[in-house]
Design a protein around this motif. Structure first.
Motif, short mmCIF file in Angstrom:
data_model
loop_
_atom_site.label_atom_id
_atom_site.label_comp_id
_atom_site.label_asym_id
_atom_site.label_seq_id
_atom_site.Cartn_x
_atom_site.Cartn_y
_atom_site.Cartn_z
N CYS A 86 0.51 -0.98 0.40
CA CYS A 86 -0.06 -0.07 0.15
C CYS A 86 1.36 1.48 0.21
O CYS A 86 1.41 1.34 0.72
CB CYS A 86 -1.22 0.28 1.14
SG CYS A 86 -1.74 1.51 1.69
N SER A 109 2.25 4.86 0.96
CA SER A 109 2.59 5.49 2.66
C SER A 109 1.46 6.61 2.62
O SER A 109 1.25 6.97 3.35
CB SER A 109 4.08 5.14 2.50
OG SER A 109 4.44 5.49 4.56
N ALA A 124 -5.62 2.63 3.63
CA ALA A 124 -4.80 1.37 4.42
C ALA A 124 -5.69 0.26 5.76
O ALA A 124 -5.89 -1.16 5.74
CB ALA A 124 -3.57 1.25 5.13
N PHE A 176 4.18 -1.67 3.86
CA PHE A 176 4.19 0.23 3.01
C PHE A 176 5.09 0.93 1.67
O PHE A 176 6.35 0.39 1.98
CB PHE A 176 4.10 1.79 4.03
CG PHE A 176 2.99 1.51 5.28
CD1 PHE A 176 1.39 1.65 4.14
CD2 PHE A 176 2.96 0.82 6.63
CE1 PHE A 176 0.66 1.30 4.94
CE2 PHE A 176 2.24 0.59 6.96
CZ PHE A 176 0.65 0.93 6.08
N HIS A 219 3.15 5.19 7.69
CA HIS A 219 4.11 4.01 8.50
C HIS A 219 5.13 4.50 9.95
O HIS A 219 5.22 4.39 10.77
CB HIS A 219 5.52 3.88 7.27
CG HIS A 219 6.70 4.93 7.01
ND1 HIS A 219 6.09 5.76 5.89
CD2 HIS A 219 7.51 5.36 7.87
CE1 HIS A 219 6.84 6.74 6.00
NE2 HIS A 219 7.95 6.25 6.77
N TYR A 222 8.21 -1.93 6.02
CA TYR A 222 7.97 -0.09 5.19
C TYR A 222 9.30 -0.10 4.61
O TYR A 222 10.31 -0.18 4.42
CB TYR A 222 8.04 1.31 5.77
CG TYR A 222 8.81 2.63 5.23
CD1 TYR A 222 8.07 3.31 4.10
CD2 TYR A 222 9.94 2.76 6.03
CE1 TYR A 222 8.74 4.31 4.13
CE2 TYR A 222 10.62 3.94 5.30
CZ TYR A 222 9.63 4.64 4.06
OH TYR A 222 10.19 5.63 3.24
#
Length: 394
Positions: free
Chosen positions: A95, A97, A104, A116, A343, A353
């Motif tokens: 996804c 960030s 999310a 992320f 994140h 992340y």
């Protein structure tokens, strides 16, 4: 014993605040009343009805998507998209960030794990470079992601050619979060129509509104049919209430869909007005060192839902985006920092992340400026007057 009253001097009155200038207020066009009145006149005020059907057709015609389901929110659309792709506990979903938390949250609804991905500087959207690294590493560890949620931030298209090629190579379906991007195009094609599914939002602050609402787009008739079924409590065809699947109350009401039908009639004008806002800000900031706006890369057309500026204090004489925001607020003008990366959010900070901190720098420097399609010359003059007094003379 009586006491004579002591005269009290009138307290000084502070001058009344000027009318508030909002970041992105709703802007109705006129036809909304007619469609809503039809809903009342026909008694179609509950979910479903002619306006819902018509609104879905309008969205299909405008975006070129084969099928659309009108829903209660963009978040509901994202949730249903994950369900349709079979996302569940133990799965990973990549996804963006640099976005709002609603991009999310539905991953967690499904018991899945977000991963992320950082942005890139050209569009502020998901970086193909960081995405490729994440896809390769997850695949090497036997944890191929179940989906990618890609956000088109502030109406700016992401680098779809590169991102779609990567996801096709790794066999990962893409959900386009185009909540902020209705009216934007990439190489002449509407956003929300590249991935397996696309998501739109009609929240009150979006480029058009249904008061609250969203939509799920797809070229798959089967997916949209199933989305409608799940969104209406997954009621099986039977004379009694029978349910074989978990359902949701996610359908858009016929009254709200009427607002949407009226808004669709003025959508192109709203896009034009927001793009004009961007050009006015661009011309104003041109002489000021250290203030930059996001340009459109070749082949991309942004609806310019919000105009966002970066204020580099090393070049603005020490003036920060927070200095600018507070100065505007003192004059009853709303402005907001860019999205705080997911994140860094307490609810998400324990998740993986992939990035280099670009979105953190954007968050530190960036400010969303008033960008409503109803922003008139007088309001813009108020805004720029504050900006002029806050920034050092160029």
């Amino acid at each position: 014993m009586s006491h004579s009253a002591t005269p009290v001097a009138d307290a000084p009155h502070s001058p009344p605040k000027p009318e508030r200038i909002y970041l992105s207020p709703p802007h109705l066009g006129g036809a909304e009343r007619r469609f809503v009145a039809e809903a009342f006149d026909s008694n179609w005020v509950a979910p479903l009805g002619p306006n819902v059907d018509g609104f879905e057709r309008d969205l299909e015609a405008y975006t070129g998507a084969a099928h659309a389901a009108a829903l209660s929110s963009g978040t509901a659309a994202l949730h249903l998209a994950l369900i349709l792709l079979g996302v569940g506990p133990g799965d990973e979903v990549l996804c963006s960030s640099f976005t709002f938390s609603a991009s999310a949250n539905p991953i967690l609804y499904q018991g899945a794990t977000p991963v992320f991905i950082e942005s890139e500087a050209d569009t502020w959207n998901m970086s193909p470079e960081h995405l490729e690294r994440a896809l390769a590493e997850r695949a090497a560890q036997g944890r191929a992601p179940k989906a990618v949620i890609l956000v088109h931030l502030y109406g700016m298209p992401a680098k779809m050619r590169e991102i779609m090629a990567l996801c096709e190579r790794y066999g990962v379906p893409v959900i386009e979060d185009a909540a902020e991007a209705l009216g934007s195009t990439y190489e002449g094609r509407a956003l929300g129509t590249f991935g397996a599914m696309g998501v739109l939002s009609f929240n009150g602050n979006k480029i058009i509104t249904t008061s609250g609402g969203g939509a799920l787009l797809s070229d798959s008739e089967a997916w949209i049919r199933e989305a409608r079924f799940l969104a209406t409590q997954a009621r099986d065809p039977a004379p009694h209430y029978q349910h074989s699947k978990v359902g949701y109350n996610y359908r858009l009401s016929n009254v709200c869909a009427g607002i949407g039908r009226g808004q669709m009639e003025v959508l192109d004008a709203r896009v034009a007005a927001r793009r004009a806002n961007y050009e006015r800000y661009r011309a104003f900031f041109a002489p000021y060192p250290g203030v930059t706006l996001l340009e459109e890369p070749a082949g991309m057309v942004s609806n310019r839902w919000l105009t966002c500026a970066l204020f580099d204090p090393e070049r603005t004489g020490g003036v920060t985006r927070e200095d600018v925001r507070l100065a505007l607020e003192r004059h009853n003008i709303e402005a907001r920092p860019l999205w705080k990366p997911l994140h860094l959010q307490p609810v998400f900070e324990r998740y993986l992340y992939y990035g280099d901190g670009l979105s953190e720098r954007l968050f530190d420097l960036g400010l969303c400026l008033p960008s409503g399609s109803s922003l008139d010359d007088a309001a813009f003059a108020r805004i720029t007057d504050v900006l002029q007094k806050t920034l050092p003379t160029p």
